[in-house]
Design a protein around this motif. Structure first.
Motif, PDB file in Angstrom:
ATOM      1  N   PHE A   1      65.094   1.649  33.168  1.00 21.62           N
ATOM      2  CA  PHE A   1      64.264   2.674  33.351  1.00 21.62           C
ATOM      3  C   PHE A   1      64.390   4.131  32.607  1.00 21.62           C
ATOM      4  CE2 PHE A   1      63.094   6.742  34.966  1.00 21.62           C
ATOM      5  CZ  PHE A   1      61.524   6.821  36.135  1.00 21.62           C
ATOM      6  N   CYS A   2      63.016   4.734  31.866  1.00 23.40           N
ATOM      7  CA  CYS A   2      63.118   5.217  30.644  1.00 23.40           C
ATOM      8  C   CYS A   2      62.660   7.276  31.749  1.00 23.40           C
ATOM      9  CB  CYS A   2      62.419   4.518  29.928  1.00 23.40           C
ATOM     10  SG  CYS A   2      62.774   6.663  28.361  1.00 23.40           S
ATOM     11  N   LEU A   3      63.824   7.485  31.678  1.00 25.61           N
ATOM     12  CA  LEU A   3      63.519   9.044  32.005  1.00 25.61           C
ATOM     13  C   LEU A   3      62.305   9.869  31.164  1.00 25.61           C
ATOM     14  CD1 LEU A   3      67.052   9.907  33.966  1.00 25.61           C
ATOM     15  CD2 LEU A   3      65.217  10.294  34.480  1.00 25.61           C
TER      16      LEU A   3
ATOM     17  N   VAL B   1      61.677  17.660  45.566  1.00 23.85           N
ATOM     18  CA  VAL B   1      61.768  16.222  46.002  1.00 23.85           C
ATOM     19  C   VAL B   1      61.217  14.950  45.647  1.00 23.85           C
ATOM     20  CG1 VAL B   1      59.277  17.025  47.618  1.00 23.85           C
ATOM     21  CG2 VAL B   1      61.634  15.889  48.741  1.00 23.85           C
ATOM     22  N   ARG B   2      60.142  14.585  44.395  1.00 16.59           N
ATOM     23  CA  ARG B   2      59.735  13.652  44.469  1.00 16.59           C
ATOM     24  C   ARG B   2      61.175  13.151  43.349  1.00 16.59           C
ATOM     25  NH1 ARG B   2      55.232  14.858  43.418  1.00 16.59           N
ATOM     26  NH2 ARG B   2      54.750  15.359  41.310  1.00 16.59           N
ATOM     27  N   VAL B   3      61.802  13.359  42.456  1.00 16.47           N
ATOM     28  CA  VAL B   3      62.624  13.366  42.048  1.00 16.47           C
ATOM     29  C   VAL B   3      63.743  12.892  42.019  1.00 16.47           C
ATOM     30  CG1 VAL B   3      63.385  14.092  40.073  1.00 16.47           C
ATOM     31  CG2 VAL B   3      61.347  14.319  40.263  1.00 16.47           C
TER      32      VAL B   3
ATOM     33  N   TRP C   1      51.174  -2.697  34.674  1.00 16.08           N
ATOM     34  CA  TRP C   1      50.073  -1.592  34.527  1.00 16.08           C
ATOM     35  C   TRP C   1      50.578  -0.911  35.229  1.00 16.08           C
ATOM     36  CZ3 TRP C   1      49.087  -2.352  30.052  1.00 16.08           C
ATOM     37  CH2 TRP C   1      48.266  -1.788  29.289  1.00 16.08           C
ATOM     38  N   ASP C   2      49.791   0.472  35.158  1.00 17.46           N
ATOM     39  CA  ASP C   2      49.253   2.191  35.906  1.00 17.46           C
ATOM     40  C   ASP C   2      47.864   1.903  35.411  1.00 17.46           C
ATOM     41  OD1 ASP C   2      49.419   3.313  37.705  1.00 17.46           O
ATOM     42  OD2 ASP C   2      50.881   4.760  36.654  1.00 17.46           O
ATOM     43  N   VAL C   3      47.304   2.611  36.828  1.00 20.87           N
ATOM     44  CA  VAL C   3      45.718   2.962  36.752  1.00 20.87           C
ATOM     45  C   VAL C   3      46.030   5.367  36.186  1.00 20.87           C
ATOM     46  CG1 VAL C   3      44.980   1.752  38.444  1.00 20.87           C
ATOM     47  CG2 VAL C   3      45.736   4.107  38.842  1.00 20.87           C
ATOM     48  N   GLU C   4      47.135   5.679  35.676  1.00 20.93           N
ATOM     49  CA  GLU C   4      46.697   7.327  34.978  1.00 20.93           C
ATOM     50  C   GLU C   4      46.321   6.762  34.149  1.00 20.93           C
ATOM     51  OE1 GLU C   4      50.685   8.939  36.351  1.00 20.93           O
ATOM     52  OE2 GLU C   4      49.791   8.642  38.583  1.00 20.93           O
ATOM     53  N   PRO C   5      45.587   7.984  33.095  1.00 22.32           N
ATOM     54  CA  PRO C   5      45.916   8.149  32.378  1.00 22.32           C
ATOM     55  C   PRO C   5      46.478   8.195  31.202  1.00 22.32           C
ATOM     56  CG  PRO C   5      43.924   9.544  33.595  1.00 22.32           C
ATOM     57  CD  PRO C   5      45.347   9.153  34.029  1.00 22.32           C
TER      58      PRO C   5
ATOM     59  N   LEU D   1      55.068   3.855  48.388  1.00 21.75           N
ATOM     60  CA  LEU D   1      53.908   3.447  47.285  1.00 21.75           C
ATOM     61  C   LEU D   1      53.352   3.774  46.547  1.00 21.75           C
ATOM     62  CD1 LEU D   1      52.065   2.753  51.070  1.00 21.75           C
ATOM     63  CD2 LEU D   1      52.520   0.804  49.286  1.00 21.75           C
ATOM     64  N   LYS D   2      53.961   5.178  46.428  1.00 21.12           N
ATOM     65  CA  LYS D   2      53.572   6.217  45.199  1.00 21.12           C
ATOM     66  C   LYS D   2      55.114   5.308  44.299  1.00 21.12           C
ATOM     67  CE  LYS D   2      54.754   9.283  41.581  1.00 21.12           C
ATOM     68  NZ  LYS D   2      54.122   9.765  40.489  1.00 21.12           N
ATOM     69  N   PHE D   3      56.028   4.989  44.416  1.00 24.13           N
ATOM     70  CA  PHE D   3      56.353   4.558  43.953  1.00 24.13           C
ATOM     71  C   PHE D   3      57.085   2.881  43.435  1.00 24.13           C
ATOM     72  CE2 PHE D   3      58.421   8.758  43.737  1.00 24.13           C
ATOM     73  CZ  PHE D   3      58.438   9.511  41.922  1.00 24.13           C
TER      74      PHE D   3
HETATM   75  N1  FO1 Z   1      58.197   7.662  35.610  1.00 24.89           N
HETATM   76  C1  FO1 Z   1      58.831   6.891  34.626  1.00 24.89           C
HETATM   77  O1  FO1 Z   1      58.598   6.184  34.087  1.00 24.89           O
HETATM   78  N2  FO1 Z   1      60.139   7.976  34.135  1.00 24.89           N
HETATM   79  C2  FO1 Z   1      59.762   9.230  34.725  1.00 24.89           C
HETATM   80  O2  FO1 Z   1      60.931   9.888  33.544  1.00 24.89           O
HETATM   81  C3  FO1 Z   1      58.745   9.667  35.432  1.00 24.89           C
HETATM   82  C4  FO1 Z   1      59.407  10.396  36.229  1.00 24.89           C
HETATM   83  C5  FO1 Z   1      58.353  11.272  37.521  1.00 24.89           C
HETATM   84  C6  FO1 Z   1      57.655  12.177  37.797  1.00 24.89           C
HETATM   85  C7  FO1 Z   1      57.105  12.398  38.888  1.00 24.89           C
HETATM   86  C8  FO1 Z   1      56.614  11.022  39.354  1.00 24.89           C
HETATM   87  O3  FO1 Z   1      55.707  11.806  40.218  1.00 24.89           O
HETATM   88  C9  FO1 Z   1      56.616  10.311  39.348  1.00 24.89           C
HETATM   89  C10 FO1 Z   1      57.069   9.717  37.578  1.00 24.89           C
HETATM   90  N3  FO1 Z   1      57.117   8.751  37.074  1.00 24.89           N
HETATM   91  C11 FO1 Z   1      57.915   8.219  36.511  1.00 24.89           C
HETATM   92  C12 FO1 Z   1      56.493   7.497  37.444  1.00 24.89           C
HETATM   93  C13 FO1 Z   1      54.475   7.731  36.868  1.00 24.89           C
HETATM   94  O4  FO1 Z   1      54.360   7.672  38.427  1.00 24.89           O
HETATM   95  C14 FO1 Z   1      54.453   6.656  35.949  1.00 24.89           C
HETATM   96  O5  FO1 Z   1      55.549   6.591  34.643  1.00 24.89           O
HETATM   97  C15 FO1 Z   1      53.306   6.830  35.712  1.00 24.89           C
HETATM   98  O6  FO1 Z   1      53.187   5.190  35.084  1.00 24.89           O
HETATM   99  C16 FO1 Z   1      52.292   8.108  34.280  1.00 24.89           C
HETATM  100  O7  FO1 Z   1      51.487   7.543  34.309  1.00 24.89           O
END
Ligand code: FO1
Ligand code: FAD
Length: 481
Positions: A35-37, A50-52, A100-104, A248-250
């Motif tokens: 996992f990469c911070l 709170v999320r972190v 994979w993830d959907v976010e830009p 679900l978010k994480f």
């Molecule tokens: N994903 C990571 O791979 N590294 C992080 O440091 C990290 C921090 C983080 C903080 C808040 C949050 O809501 C999500 C976070 N995520 C993190 C997850 C993130 O949603 C995904 O990495 C997405 O793919 C980014 O678009």
């Protein structure tokens, strides 16, 4: 080159029902997590402590899970586009896999990593969807376009067969002592605390971190509240929803696992009513996917209004009103209770999210983007797609066909908090005030002042007229364009 596969976790903080991780294990007996911070994400100005805190707790649990199956989860703290390929190259890994993830942001990040890995001859698993039951490619309209309206999306989505949970990682080899040393040289560190990263959250978490807690919550919800969900989910004083949103978010719980649990209760359902309730909860899971697909197909949603009418809307700039909204001091009890709930516990009931979002945009006439950001700064489940979808829906600026939706705070409390239990829970100074005054918001001025509760900062009736007027004007402008 070794047989090592690195599995890069991002928002899939679990080893059970993880599609990419299962694929990695199928290809190699030696799978190590990483996992990469990411400073690009952690240094944004919309990150909630709170999320972190929840995320770091989940990472700690994930490290324990890896240890149980014979491997480890490495932690990096650097820009992943350099750090992930560099770690893989240093360890001589044959591949890096991820979901994979959907976010830009994720799309761009992942493309850059793919390029760097390819240059080094390291394999990767491309386009592996894990956090949704159906990929954006699978759910298309008759003319093969993306859906912009929920109901037809749902009809298509529910008609498709859903995958079963994938095999949970059982055993895998970890790094040798020598490889561990190499990983350290390539940046692997001990997991810091959220505080070490500058995020202070001393309150409790509505959901304990880790897979086991999320699974327990799912079981508890599906054996209790799910069969009454349709009705109970509307009452913010009732514990009638799953509170699984942060998991679900994480990706602390697998979505196929969640779906299977709903199928099991459906199969055991003894009445049409119970079945309808379970269906309603499934529809919420589909809303989650609808918004994720929308973000994937229309990434411009992240930057503001989707509808033309709202692109240049004359929003008010009123810092005092915005602050009052943020702090739960608008003088509208249901709005204030909701904002205080979020400020205190990092989570807000869905009905109240709609009420406060409507209030900010339709009563205070303040730009929804400010509210959207404030939510991200405070929610344990803050998620770009769901939050943006919820705000665009409430502001009427999104893809939803219904143009103007205005919530009346008084009728909302009368219907959904009729005994003012929720209001009293979150606004202690109003505990002794009559229920009737609380639900209508019409607290006599003397009593208001005596308990130190603010006067209403605006008049709902006047403000909604204002909003409608501006809306009609903007509509006329935008259709004249
Ligand atoms: N994903 C990571 O791979 N590294 C992080 O440091 C990290 C921090 C983080 C903080 C808040 C949050 O809501 C999500 C976070 N995520 C993190 C997850 C993130 O949603 C995904 O990495 C997405 O793919 C980014 O678009
Ligand atoms: P349940 O009622 O148990 O629902 C189960 C799951 O379905 C949730 O955990 C969530 O993953 C999903 N879900 C439910 N409703 C929605 C919805 N309307 N849209 C998308 N997914 C949904 N949800 C987030 O996860 N993150 C956010 O940042 C977020 N911001 C929102 C902002 C606004 C203005 C609005 C109106 C809604 C927002 N939602 C958000 C959706 C919803 O309020 C939460 O998902 C829900 O309150 C979480 O509680 P729960 O887990 O008990 O939900």
């Amino acid at each position: 080159m070794s047989n090592l596969i690195l599995f890069w976790h991002r928002r899939d903080l679990r080893i059970s029902d993880n599609t990419g991780l299962a694929a990695a294990r199928q290809q190699s007996p030696k799978v190590v997590g990483v996992f990469c911070l990411d400073p690009n994400l952690l240094e944004r100005d919309d990150v909630a402590p709170v999320r972190v805190t929840y995320m770091i707790g989940c990472l700690q649990k994930l490290q324990e899970r890896y240890a149980q199956v014979g491997s480890e989860l490495l932690i990096l703290h650097a820009n992943p586009v350099q750090a992930i390929p560099a770690l893989a190259a240093a360890l001589g890994a044959k591949a890096v896999f991820w979901n994979w993830d959907v976010e830009p942001y994720s799309q761009e990040r992942d493309r850059t990593v793919i390029n760097a890995l390819s240059e080094n001859g390291i394999q990767f698993l491309d386009q592996n969807w894990d956090q949704i039951l159906h990929s954006p490619e699978e759910i298309r309209t008759g003319s093969n376009g993306p859906y912009t309206v929920y109901t037809p999306f749902w009809k298509n989505w529910i008609s498709k067969p859903k995958a079963n949970p994938v095999e949970t990682l059982q055993n895998t080899e970890g790094l040798t002592a020598k490889e561990q040393e190499i990983a350290k040289q390539a940046g692997a560190i001990a997991l810091p605390s959220a505080k070490d990263l500058g995020f202070i959250w001393d309150g409790e978490l509505i959901l304990s971190p880790g897979e086991a807690a999320a699974q327990d919550r799912l079981e508890e919800f599906t054996t209790r509240a799910i069969t009454e969900y349709q009705e109970q989910r509307n009452f913010p004083a009732v514990d009638g929803t799953s509170q699984l949103s942060a998991a679900l978010k994480f990706g602390v719980i697998g979505i196929r696992n969640v779906w299977q649990a709903t199928i099991e209760v459906l199969e055991n359902s003894r009445s049409d009513e119970a079945t309808a309730n379970i269906r309603t909860w499934q529809q919420e899971l589909a809303w989650r996917e609808f918004y994720q697909h929308a973000m994937y197909n229309f990434p411009e949603l992240a930057d503001g209004a989707y509808r033309q009418t709202f692109k240049n809307f004359p929003w008010e700039t009123n810092e005092e009103h915005f602050q009052a909204w943020c702090e739960g001091k608008t003088g509208y009890p249901i709005v204030d209770a909701a904002m205080r709930q979020m400020n205190e516990i990092g989570w807000m009931h869905n009905r109240c999210r709609m009420i406060v979002a409507s209030f900010l945009t339709k009563d205070l006439l303040i730009n929804p983007q400010l509210g959207e950001k404030y939510f991200m700064q405070h929610l344990i489940d803050g998620d770009l797609s769901a939050n943006n979808g919820g705000w665009q829906w409430s502001a009427s600026s999104g893809m939803d066909p219904k143009p103007v939706r205005i919530f009346n705070p008084a009728s909302q409390s009368q219907k959904f908090d009729p005994e003012a239990e929720y209001i009293r829970q979150w606004i202690p100074e109003l505990r002794s005030v009559d229920t009737e005054y609380l639900v209508t918001g019409k607290i006599p001025p003397l009593e208001r002042h005596a308990v130190g509760y603010p006067d209403p900062i605006v008049d709902h009736k006047i403000q909604q007229q204002q909003f409608k007027q501006r809306y009609q004007q903007q509509k006329a402008f935008s259709s004249a364009e």
